[in-house]
Design a protein around this motif. Sequence first.
Motif, mmCIF file in Angstrom:
data_model
loop_
_atom_site.group_PDB
_atom_site.id
_atom_site.type_symbol
_atom_site.label_atom_id
_atom_site.label_comp_id
_atom_site.label_asym_id
_atom_site.label_seq_id
_atom_site.Cartn_x
_atom_site.Cartn_y
_atom_site.Cartn_z
ATOM 1 N N VAL A 110 42.123 31.641 21.200
ATOM 2 C CA VAL A 110 41.650 32.920 21.709
ATOM 3 C C VAL A 110 42.817 33.894 21.712
ATOM 4 C CG1 VAL A 110 40.659 34.140 23.686
ATOM 5 C CG2 VAL A 110 39.908 31.815 23.158
ATOM 6 N N HIS B 151 43.466 24.638 29.440
ATOM 7 C CA HIS B 151 43.996 25.913 28.971
ATOM 8 C C HIS B 151 45.492 25.783 28.729
ATOM 9 C CE1 HIS B 151 40.232 27.203 30.868
ATOM 10 N NE2 HIS B 151 40.284 28.246 30.057
ATOM 11 N N GLY C 114 39.931 25.533 20.500
ATOM 12 C CA GLY C 114 39.718 26.884 20.029
ATOM 13 C C GLY C 114 40.903 27.770 20.348
ATOM 14 N N GLU D 102 41.205 25.283 25.187
ATOM 15 C CA GLU D 102 41.426 26.669 24.764
ATOM 16 C C GLU D 102 42.921 26.955 24.683
ATOM 17 O OE1 GLU D 102 38.892 30.180 26.121
ATOM 18 O OE2 GLU D 102 40.722 30.472 27.297
#
Length: 335
Positions: free
Chosen positions: A77, A100, A75, A42
């Motif tokens: 965010v 992350h 992805g 992420e």
Amino acid sequence: MKNYVWLLVGVSLLLFMAACGNSDQEVIGAENGEWEPQEVIEIVAPAGAGGGYDTTARMAVQAFAEEGIIEQSMGVVNKVGGGGAVGWAYVADQDCSPYHMFVTSPPFLLVPLNGQSQYGYEEFTPIANIIADYPAFAVAADAKWDNLNELFDDMKADPSSVTVVGTSSPGSMDHIAFAMVAKAAGVDITKIKYVSAQDNAGLTQVLNGSADVFSTGVAETVEQVKAGNLKVLGVTSEERLEGETLEDFPTVAEQDIDASIINWRGFFGPPNMPKEAQEYYEEKFKELSESDAFADIRNRFGWGEMYMDSEETKQYLDEQHAEFKVILEELGLAK
């Protein structure tokens, strides 16, 4: 009582080690002794869709996939608010995670310095810097100024007679970039009239005459210049940028103003990101920076190549942090 206190300390340490233990186990258990991601990665863009952070993150993810550099799903965010602080806080809560990271730029230093975030850059794990973007200073196409020296001559006489508008809040990138160049030109920066406008309202204000100068990223000016709405008085790159329209923008330096400002963009992990994961991503971002796909992306957006590994990024931020602190104190905005 003393034994009880030590017991609490010991329990706290065990809990901390356990919290980071899951990530460490994943690193140690990788095939061939080298860590590779086994879960979705992420990337946080600490601002809304379509902005510089969002574009950088999504273009990086696209190129990682196209070039086969990282095969694991990634992805993006968006975490909006606080000039980036909401996104940083979110990643800070992912302590020890190898899955992350976030993209950021000079406000990562400026926002904590002006007291709008509790998280400083020292608390996160530097991975790599990948691009250099550049501030640009634009005015309406029919404005009376044709270069920065004409603008700054008026501002030396009366700094508050010119309204400068940017997207960032006072004390953040658009404000500080303009202030640093104006200071180098001899303007009293404590009297500059800077206003903050969100959602592209800064462009609207310059076009309708309610503001005079638009301090923004160079990429945000290109289409408006092509359309005949704006003219760019200067960009902060050391040399002229390459590309249609971009090559016509004069630099600050060629107007005899000694200021060069880079709106770098890099990627950082949470506190205590496992070293094996940090090294993995650092190498992957190096491959990304050297890829043909990302070279095309840089050309499309007018970005410069500026890869720095984790250690180089940390050293660069230390230097820039000290520089920003001085100008924020001069403006009375340091906390």
